[in-house]
Design a protein around this motif. Structure first.
Motif, short mmCIF file in Angstrom:
data_model
loop_
_atom_site.label_atom_id
_atom_site.label_comp_id
_atom_site.label_asym_id
_atom_site.label_seq_id
_atom_site.Cartn_x
_atom_site.Cartn_y
_atom_site.Cartn_z
N UNK A 133 54.55 10.04 -47.39
CA UNK A 133 53.35 10.31 -46.64
C UNK A 133 53.47 9.91 -45.26
N UNK A 134 54.21 8.77 -44.95
CA UNK A 134 54.29 8.25 -43.39
C UNK A 134 55.10 9.48 -42.72
N UNK A 145 52.83 12.02 -41.81
CA UNK A 145 51.83 11.50 -40.57
C UNK A 145 52.69 11.56 -39.28
N UNK A 146 53.95 11.13 -39.17
CA UNK A 146 54.64 11.49 -37.88
C UNK A 146 54.76 12.91 -37.66
N UNK A 147 55.06 13.73 -38.49
CA UNK A 147 55.46 15.25 -38.13
C UNK A 147 54.12 15.58 -37.52
N UNK A 187 59.47 5.50 -51.75
CA UNK A 187 59.72 6.59 -51.41
C UNK A 187 58.55 7.58 -51.25
N UNK A 188 57.54 7.41 -52.08
CA UNK A 188 56.21 8.13 -52.08
C UNK A 188 55.44 7.60 -50.81
N UNK A 236 46.43 4.12 -46.19
CA UNK A 236 46.44 4.62 -47.66
C UNK A 236 45.27 5.42 -48.09
N UNK A 237 44.30 4.76 -47.82
CA UNK A 237 42.70 5.21 -48.39
C UNK A 237 42.57 6.43 -47.77
#
Length: 577
Positions: A496-497, A500-502, A491-492, A1-2
């Motif tokens: 973001x995750x 990252x996967x994409x 959801x937020x 997250x950071x």
């Protein structure tokens, strides 16, 4: 997250019980170690801070310790007697034979004794007076410093002659008010803090005390020629009044011993800011609850004066009626929301308010901020608010529903603002009702509120809510330590995750062509996502859908998409596809 500059902020402050130094560390050499640990566990005593005074200098008496625990049965335990025999310097006052690391607090309101270089020698001191708050005697300790010790790898300590405050007024000052009468000191002839058996092998009745240097503050004292009955000479006079010294000493003690240390400059700035507000408005005429809510929840500061004035004007009403409205402007790159309301209970007073806000723009948020700012009403009053937002009315009516748990509330958009409204209503014990009015129907009062909302768009003082003061909002997600993510946290973070996967998916060696098109913005991923999710049938469990199970809809869509002009636009080769 950071990595994405996201951080969870908590409205409450963590205050774990205990301390840093386990009691068991000082019992390890005892033959009864395991029995001592069992006794400590039964009494829920684990850390040294639980059994020593707040200044870290003295072991508490067993009577004081017993008053803080639930299991008070039995005589003083063996571990307490062991500590008395091994970590106590003076059995008369239970002074510890070691110093705990002090909390270094920079307090600009006071001056501390100067720190001398580390040395094995003792430095004699003259004409330096100190004072500090003693939690054991619950009083101010005054003293004239006679020596400083700053041994290697130790904290500086000072030894001083103890002086006590003379509470009686001198007959020459009877014409003065208690606040104007000077403060006089006389020598202490002996008390529970005295260490005269240690220092100088002194047999006189002079009281000596040793304390950590950074727990004291400098006071200005001069010699006096006055005499007092029952007090021997010499008599000394303090430059400042006793109550002033006491106030500074207690504040300093609280700053040094509180876990959530408050910067004294903030307190000083708040006092200065309060005096600035009093130049524009009489703060005493405003209810303290309203005043605190406005000053704590609303920022920036320039908005305080107008809201405080409105709160003062509404203080005589118990039944209030408002028409509120919001406006959203998306012309610029940064959308702006305007809000406004008009007080309609007494139109002669012409009480109205408008302003602007940003971040997470929506028409519902603009309407919501208008409702929030209209709640600057007297406590225990009845309020009727007319708005053209059906969404706000629906969510407001569901706020107190037992089905709306804290977890479900966090999934609502603008949940922080809804929590703020709920907090204000509960604090002021308001009775609030929302009513629907048709938008742009020619209603004069609704049109007036709409005009105020549009005027608010021109304001450059964007309203923010300081939700750290709201106890019902346990935590919130912040971006760049500035913008509150006022949306569903789950959801937020999930979005973001997924990104990252994409990103990892595109980094695959067989998809380098797709990555190239993505970096050159050839592919419109928003419409691509809609295409992948497209289902031409009524529902996925229909009989028609089962015919395509060997080759799923998403697979067909992917094949069609990869061969579509949208994907192949501006490409020169597709050999790897």
């Amino acid at each position: 997250m950071h990595n994405y500059k996201l951080e969870f902020k908590f409205s409450f402050k963590f205050n774990p019980k205990g301390g840093t130094y386990p009691i068991s560390s000082y019992l390890i050499r005892s033959n009864q170690f395991f029995n001592f640990v069992k006794s400590l566990k039964n009494k829920e005593l684990f850390y040294l801070k639980q059994i020593i005074t707040a200044d870290g200098l003295f072991l508490k008496s067993w009577k004081d310790i017993k008053g803080t625990i639930s299991n008070k049965r039995g005589r003083p335990p063996g571990w307490y007697k062991y500590l008395q025999d091994n970590i106590i310097l003076n059995q008369n006052n239970l002074r510890l034979n070691f110093d705990l690391p002090p909390t270094n607090i920079q307090n600009p309101l006071i001056t501390r004794p100067k720190i001398i270089p580390q040395s094995s020698n003792i430095t004699r001191i003259k004409n330096v007076w100190i004072a500090y708050w003693c939690p054991r005697t619950k009083n101010i300790i005054f003293g004239r410093v006679i020596e400083k010790n700053h041994f290697y790898n130790h904290h500086q300590t000072i030894t001083f002659e103890h002086f006590t405050h003379i509470p009686d007024s001198h007959h020459s000052h009877n014409h003065l008010t208690p606040r104007s009468r000077p403060t006089y000191l006389s020598k202490c002839t002996g008390c529970i803090l005295s260490e005269h058996n240690i220092h100088y092998n002194n047999t006189s009745k002079t009281c000596y005390i040793t304390s950590l240097s950074n727990s004291t503050m400098i006071v200005q004292v001069s010699k006096s020629n006055l005499t007092f009955p029952n007090h021997k000479k010499p008599i000394y006079k303090c430059v400042k009044h006793f109550t002033t010294i006491q106030q500074h000493a207690i504040i300093d003690f609280n700053l040094r011993n509180s876990r959530s240390t408050i910067d004294p400059t903030i307190q000083s700035n708040f006092i200065t800011y309060r005096s600035q507000l009093e130049q524009h408005i009489d703060l005493n005429s405003i209810n303290s609850l309203n005043k605190n809510l406005i000053l704590q929840l609303i920022s920036p500061n320039p908005l305080h004066i107008s809201l405080l004035k409105i709160s003062s004007l509404l203080s005589s009403y118990t039944n209030l009626e408002f028409y509120t409205d919001g406006s959203l402007q998306r012309d610029d790159d940064i959308p702006i929301m305007g809000y406004g309301w008009i007080f309609t209970t007494n139109l002669i007073e012409d009480i109205k308010y408008s302003g602007s806000c940003k971040n997470w723009p929506s028409s519902s948020k603009a309407e919501l901020i208008a409702i929030l700012t209209a709640l600057v009403c007297p406590p225990q009053s009845s309020i009727e608010i007319y708005t053209d937002s059906a969404t706000c009315i629906f969510t407001f009516n569901a706020l107190y529903s037992p089905k709306l748990t804290a977890r479900r509330l966090q999934k609502i958009n603008n949940c922080a603002i809804w929590n703020t409204i709920k907090f204000i209503i509960n604090t002021l014990k308001l009775k609030v009702s929302l009513f629907k009015v048709k938008a742009h129907s020619g209603h004069p009062l609704n049109d007036a509120a709409d005009l105020l909302a549009k005027q608010g768009l021109t304001s450059k003082e964007y309203l923010n809510i300081n939700i750290q003061h709201i106890n019902t909002q346990s935590c919130h997600l912040k971006f760049n330590d500035d913008i509150i993510i006022d949306r569903s946290i789950r959801k937020t973070t999930k979005r973001i995750i997924n990104f990252q996967y994409f990103e990892r998916h595109l980094a695959h060696c067989n998809l380098d062509k797709i990555k190239e098109y993505a970096l050159n913005t050839v592919i419109d991923w928003e419409f691509s996502q809609l295409w992948f999710k497209y289902n031409p049938f009524m529902k996925p469990t229909s009989e028609k859908y089962t015919k395509h199970r060997p080759t799923t809809t998403s697979g067909i869509a992917q094949k069609c998409f990869l061969s579509s002009p949208l994907f192949l636009q501006n490409s020169t080769t597709n050999s790897k596809l």
